[in-house]
Design an enzyme around this catalytic site. Sequence first.
Site, PDB file in Angstrom:
ATOM      1  N   TYR A 105       0.836  -1.210   0.000  1.00 32.61           N
ATOM      2  CA  TYR A 105       0.000   0.000   0.000  1.00 32.61           C
ATOM      3  C   TYR A 105       0.870   1.260   0.000  1.00 32.61           C
ATOM      4  CZ  TYR A 105      -3.044  -3.686   1.691  1.00 32.61           C
ATOM      5  OH  TYR A 105      -3.721  -4.864   1.835  1.00 32.61           O
ATOM      6  N   LYS A 157      -2.602 -16.714   7.643  1.00 32.83           N
ATOM      7  CA  LYS A 157      -1.747 -15.894   8.520  1.00 32.83           C
ATOM      8  C   LYS A 157      -0.934 -16.688   9.554  1.00 32.83           C
ATOM      9  CE  LYS A 157      -3.211 -11.276   7.731  1.00 32.83           C
ATOM     10  NZ  LYS A 157      -4.490 -10.742   7.292  1.00 32.83           N
ATOM     11  N   TYR A 181     -12.713  -7.001   5.896  1.00 31.19           N
ATOM     12  CA  TYR A 181     -11.512  -7.078   5.053  1.00 31.19           C
ATOM     13  C   TYR A 181     -11.256  -8.545   4.719  1.00 31.19           C
ATOM     14  CZ  TYR A 181      -6.854  -7.090   3.219  1.00 31.19           C
ATOM     15  OH  TYR A 181      -5.786  -7.294   2.388  1.00 31.19           O
ATOM     16  N   ASP A 199     -14.384 -15.921   7.569  1.00 29.04           N
ATOM     17  CA  ASP A 199     -12.991 -15.637   7.241  1.00 29.04           C
ATOM     18  C   ASP A 199     -12.229 -15.513   8.557  1.00 29.04           C
ATOM     19  OD1 ASP A 199     -10.546 -14.555   6.639  1.00 29.04           O
ATOM     20  OD2 ASP A 199     -11.308 -13.056   5.232  1.00 29.04           O
TER      21      ASP A 199
HETATM   22  C1  LIG Z   1      -4.938 -10.723   5.905  1.00 28.27           C
HETATM   23  C2  LIG Z   1      -6.297 -11.148   5.652  1.00 28.27           C
HETATM   24  C3  LIG Z   1      -6.677 -11.693   4.410  1.00 28.27           C
HETATM   25  C4  LIG Z   1      -5.721 -11.795   3.247  1.00 28.27           C
HETATM   26  O1  LIG Z   1      -4.643 -12.642   3.502  1.00 28.27           O
HETATM   27  P1  LIG Z   1      -3.295 -12.524   2.620  1.00 28.27           P
HETATM   28  O2  LIG Z   1      -2.482 -13.677   3.069  1.00 28.27           O
HETATM   29  O3  LIG Z   1      -2.711 -11.197   2.962  1.00 28.27           O
HETATM   30  O4  LIG Z   1      -3.698 -12.601   1.197  1.00 28.27           O
HETATM   31  C5  LIG Z   1      -7.975 -12.119   4.267  1.00 28.27           C
HETATM   32  N1  LIG Z   1      -8.863 -12.021   5.265  1.00 28.27           N
HETATM   33  C6  LIG Z   1      -8.531 -11.505   6.476  1.00 28.27           C
HETATM   34  C7  LIG Z   1      -9.549 -11.457   7.562  1.00 28.27           C
HETATM   35  C8  LIG Z   1      -7.250 -11.037   6.708  1.00 28.27           C
HETATM   36  O5  LIG Z   1      -6.931 -10.505   7.887  1.00 28.27           O
END
Ligand SMILES: *Cc1c(COP(=O)(O)O)cnc(C)c1O
Length: 691
Positions: free
Chosen positions: A278, A536, A406, A507
Amino acid sequence: MPPPETRPLYAFFISGTDTNTGKTVVTAALLRALRTAGLAAQAVKPVQTGISPAETLISPSSDAFAYKEAVADIPPVPALCPAAILHCFTLPASPHLAAAEEGKHLRAARLCHDIRSHWQREKTADLLLLESAGGISAPLNATEDMSDIAAELDIPVVLVCPNRLGSLSHVFRALAALTEKGLIPAGVVMTEAASTDGRPTPARILEDNLEMVRGRLRLACPDRPVPLLALPRLPKGADFWKRAAALLTPLATELGARRRRDAPGLVSRDHAALWHPYASALEPPPLEVASRSRGNRIILENGRELVDGMSSWWAAIHGYNHPRLLEALRRQAGRMPHVMFGGLTHAPAVELAEGLVRRMPEGLKRVFFADSGSVAVEVALKMALQYQQGRGRTRRTRFLAPYGGYHGDTLGAMSVCDPVTGMHSLFADHLPRQIFMERPRCRFDVPFDPACLDEARHILKTRGEEIAAVILEPVVQGAGGMWFYHPDYLRGLAELCAASETLLIFDEIATGFGRTGKFFAAEWAGVSPDILCCGKAMTGGLLTLAATVCTEEVASGICGGGRVFMHGPTFMGNPLACAVALANLGLFEENRWQTLVTGMQEALAQGLAPCRDLPDVADVRVLGAIGVVELRKSVNTAALHGFFVDRGVWIRPFNRLVYLMPPYTSPLEDVVLLCAAVHDAIAGGLHKSAC
Ligand SMILES: *Cc1c(COP(=O)(O)O)cnc(C)c1O
């Protein structure tokens, strides 16, 4: 905290394959060669065993005695003793045992602190030769050894090895020990030694040993030749040191020329060639150069140590360089780093999938490996679409998501992110149009207000026939605003989804693996979604890996009638990443994480509480190992960046948020330090824009 570096440490670590390899002779001879060349060198023994403190400089069996003897007949350097001993223990034994005998405990961090302080005190010294006690892997304590001193100081190592029948195996092991710690050999000295039966080693073997070691050094350091020297047996006599020093002069010249450069120029090279997250390529943001990591610390190129408050974006939950994770990585790398997943499978993938399923909310049974969080979200969206198609509900092509979410940066994932903070306007014509609803507004820590679900109920009732799935982050909306909402919202939403035959996708890429105090945030609500994404922290911060896990119902909806699921990343199920992720799950089995996260929640709540009294602060909230200070206006990230680095902490605010999510293993005094830095930054007005 390390003492401030007024001048960068210029030192070499002299170690051996074992004890009794001739390290002391080599150190003393190098000292003489360096001093003869005009450098104010000093030989230092950070730990000396087998000598009583009163005798460190006078006993002939002290290494300091040899150092002094080696330079006795050449002009001294004013105000600089040739030798120094920092810690001395009487028992002639491995350092850990000799120290324990006197009720002491050796730690690499402490020794390095003492070495740095010594260097700052000895202002006239140009260069230090630090001789290890015992071989490169001689233990300091249960988990650290001599190589950790060199690693923590980040200095090159001169390896001294006896040249005799059978010594190659030891040399190769010692070189591997350096590689494991990311250390570079500055030179290797092979000292001619008698065979174990006392007879001289035949010249043929001496020569071949050198040749074999030369080959390994070329492999270890292909870009720069590592000096390899042979030190033959010299008769003890008046000019012993003179002759030994002369033989080691080529190495001394090399060491003398290798003064660490103050400005490695990485930042300007970065600005010319790279892009950061970014960020502008033309007006690049402030950057630090990270050169090592350890525990909850990031060590910068300039030697500064930063207490990590970010876990490298939710990932490094057990701290950096965790030995168990590194071990898993090395073992798998030696066996099979990667094979394609089409038509092939392997134990790391199978065992990881089984381990994940055991940890998943009820009903989630089938694992699809992806290479990043965003891809896992794309996979989840495609699963939902293919499922609805398979069921003949071809009009269900949209997704319903709350504001403030997000889900990643690829096009599909971006389409379900908050339309404002997710910058939909930039890509408006290229994003699928999704349906958005009010963010779950009921706070985590107040009684639930069922009216929060009114909009979801209305949309699912009136437009349910268009919607393939609802996607959201359970309990914690992360990058969209670090918002914690009431788990009852998820229970209500799950019922609404079931009633309208819409799939529910959680997610958990940010929330998974314990961050909120539960292994998955879904557990706060006792709800099982149809599809769950995680990533992550999955590999404990070592490698990129993510997974999308669904129910058998979803899998059979997609694959009924001979259909297949249409996705397959090149590096799917990468064995290295799977092996590390499996070891990461193993660390959770030990179950201490819950205690750690609870302790951190208390420390964060206590440490951030004073921020509530600051006028620009809108809210302070803590859940699990996440602490958030929300301001009334966007913060000045560049000013805060500089302030935090100066304070020795690593914190990256965004928008109106200054937040902390340290590794679970962080010492609580470091959490106190992080919270105090956040408070002081805001109290000092650093968050305000310059204009
Ligand atoms: C970081 C994140 C993503 C994206 O993961 P990347 O490995 O950066 O592509 C998707 N959803 C959530 C909730 C996140 O925190």
